[in-house]
Design a protein around this motif. Structure first.
Motif, PDB file in Angstrom:
ATOM      1  N   TYR A  57       0.864  -1.182   0.000  1.00  0.00           N
ATOM      2  CA  TYR A  57       0.000   0.000   0.000  1.00  0.00           C
ATOM      3  C   TYR A  57       0.901   1.234   0.000  1.00  0.00           C
ATOM      4  CZ  TYR A  57      -3.911   3.033   1.431  1.00  0.00           C
ATOM      5  OH  TYR A  57      -4.887   4.002   1.488  1.00  0.00           O
ATOM      6  N   LYS A  58       0.684   2.144  -0.926  1.00  0.00           N
ATOM      7  CA  LYS A  58       1.642   3.228  -1.123  1.00  0.00           C
ATOM      8  C   LYS A  58       1.209   4.595  -0.603  1.00  0.00           C
ATOM      9  CE  LYS A  58       4.631   0.557  -3.048  1.00  0.00           C
ATOM     10  NZ  LYS A  58       5.824   0.166  -2.266  1.00  0.00           N
ATOM     11  N   ASN A  59      -0.055   4.758  -0.214  1.00  0.00           N
ATOM     12  CA  ASN A  59      -0.487   6.070   0.255  1.00  0.00           C
ATOM     13  C   ASN A  59      -0.161   6.228   1.744  1.00  0.00           C
ATOM     14  OD1 ASN A  59      -1.487   8.631  -0.101  1.00  0.00           O
ATOM     15  ND2 ASN A  59      -3.607   8.044   0.249  1.00  0.00           N
ATOM     16  N   ILE A  60       1.140   6.347   1.989  1.00  0.00           N
ATOM     17  CA  ILE A  60       1.668   6.390   3.350  1.00  0.00           C
ATOM     18  C   ILE A  60       2.525   7.637   3.514  1.00  0.00           C
ATOM     19  CG2 ILE A  60       3.232   5.272   5.007  1.00  0.00           C
ATOM     20  CD1 ILE A  60       2.533   2.584   3.690  1.00  0.00           C
ATOM     21  N   GLU A  61       2.378   8.306   4.666  1.00  0.00           N
ATOM     22  CA  GLU A  61       3.356   9.310   5.054  1.00  0.00           C
ATOM     23  C   GLU A  61       4.089   8.770   6.282  1.00  0.00           C
ATOM     24  OE1 GLU A  61       1.585  13.071   6.147  1.00  0.00           O
ATOM     25  OE2 GLU A  61       0.956  12.309   8.102  1.00  0.00           O
TER      26      GLU A  61
END
Length: 276
Positions: A57-61
């Protein structure tokens, strides 16, 4: 010294690797904030960071709160600035104060807290987000693999037995737990409990009937010997006594539970000692 950096996700790292837009906002997918608190954690920090970079999952801060490290930790953080939305290095009032700082800086609607010597499974965040979306819950928790060395490990599952929760008896793996930002901001960690604030926080959420969802998956790998060392585990026994008192557990029952906890921890310490 205090350093605050906001780095675009497309920036190339010092090793020539470009982030897969870790902080890019992806339409229809909630932003997840992962917070790592560290102080002199150079030995394993790379492993923790790389487990974030490798998430499916790439929508990470990713936010790192450093407590003033002097062992090379800051150099590692700088090496991975391309994957870090924000990092701070300054003194704090303990690990839970640092966690609260990270939570207050978070922009994601879901927050996970990853210890600097631990690492997530590659699909951890993806599974967690899917559960939040499908079940509209406040908390998602799962299993934790505890590693004593490179080959000795044990899988730990959470256990909430509702008749016993009123006595403060429950087991939830905080490193394997994700919470909505709104809930974290409403309750946060009580820094007066230097080794058990996460237990008080989770117990609060159970007692006020926030919605928990369980994932029967290993979400995090936990190394022994970090902040939850033998000395802090013993301190947590004392702090759990006061937490139970805070929620209204009677003196007699609380005293018995204190003795039980103390004996249990002593036996665990002795078992670890004789295995060496």
């Amino acid at each position: 010294m205090s350093n605050k950096l906001v780095v675009p996700c497309s920036q190339e790292g010092s090793d020539g690797v470009t982030s897969s837009c870790i902080s890019e906002k992806i339409s229809n997918f909630p932003l997840v904030t992962i917070v790592t608190v560290v102080r002199n954690g150079a030995k394993y920090l790379k492993c923790a960071i790389e487990s974030i970079i490798s998430q499916s999952y790439k929508n990470i801060e990713y936010i790192i709160i450093d407590g003033g490290s002097t062992d090379g930790t800051l150099e590692i953080i700088k090496q991975y600035e391309f994957a870090v939305k924000l990092w701070i290095s300054e003194s704090d009032n303990g690990i839970y104060d640092a966690m609260n700082k990270g939570i207050n800086l978070a922009g994601g609607s879901i927050i996970g807290i990853l210890n600097s010597d631990d690492w997530y499974e590659p699909d951890t965040v993806e599974l967690v987000v899917a559960t939040f979306v499908a079940q509209a819950c406040d908390v998602v928790t799962g299993d934790m693999m505890i590693w004593k060395n490179s080959s000795e490990f044990v899988r730990v599952k959470p256990n909430i037995s509702w008749p016993l929760v009123k006595y403060g008896i429950f087991k939830i793996n905080h490193p394997a737990t994700f919470v909505t930002r709104d809930v974290y901001l409403d309750y946060s960690f009580d820094i007066n409990y230097s080794t058990a604030a996460d237990l008080k926080f989770l117990l609060q959420l159970i007692l006020i009937k926030k919605k928990f969802s369980y994932l029967d998956k290993i979400l995090v790998n936990f190394r022994t010997g970090g902040a939850s060392s033998n000395s802090s585990l013993m301190a947590s026994v004392i702090q759990m006594f006061w937490i139970r008192k805070d929620i209204g557990v009677g003196n007699t029952m609380n005293g018995l539970l204190f003795i039980y906890d103390l004996v249990h921890k002593i036996l665990a310490v002795l078992k670890t000692f004789f295995r060496r």
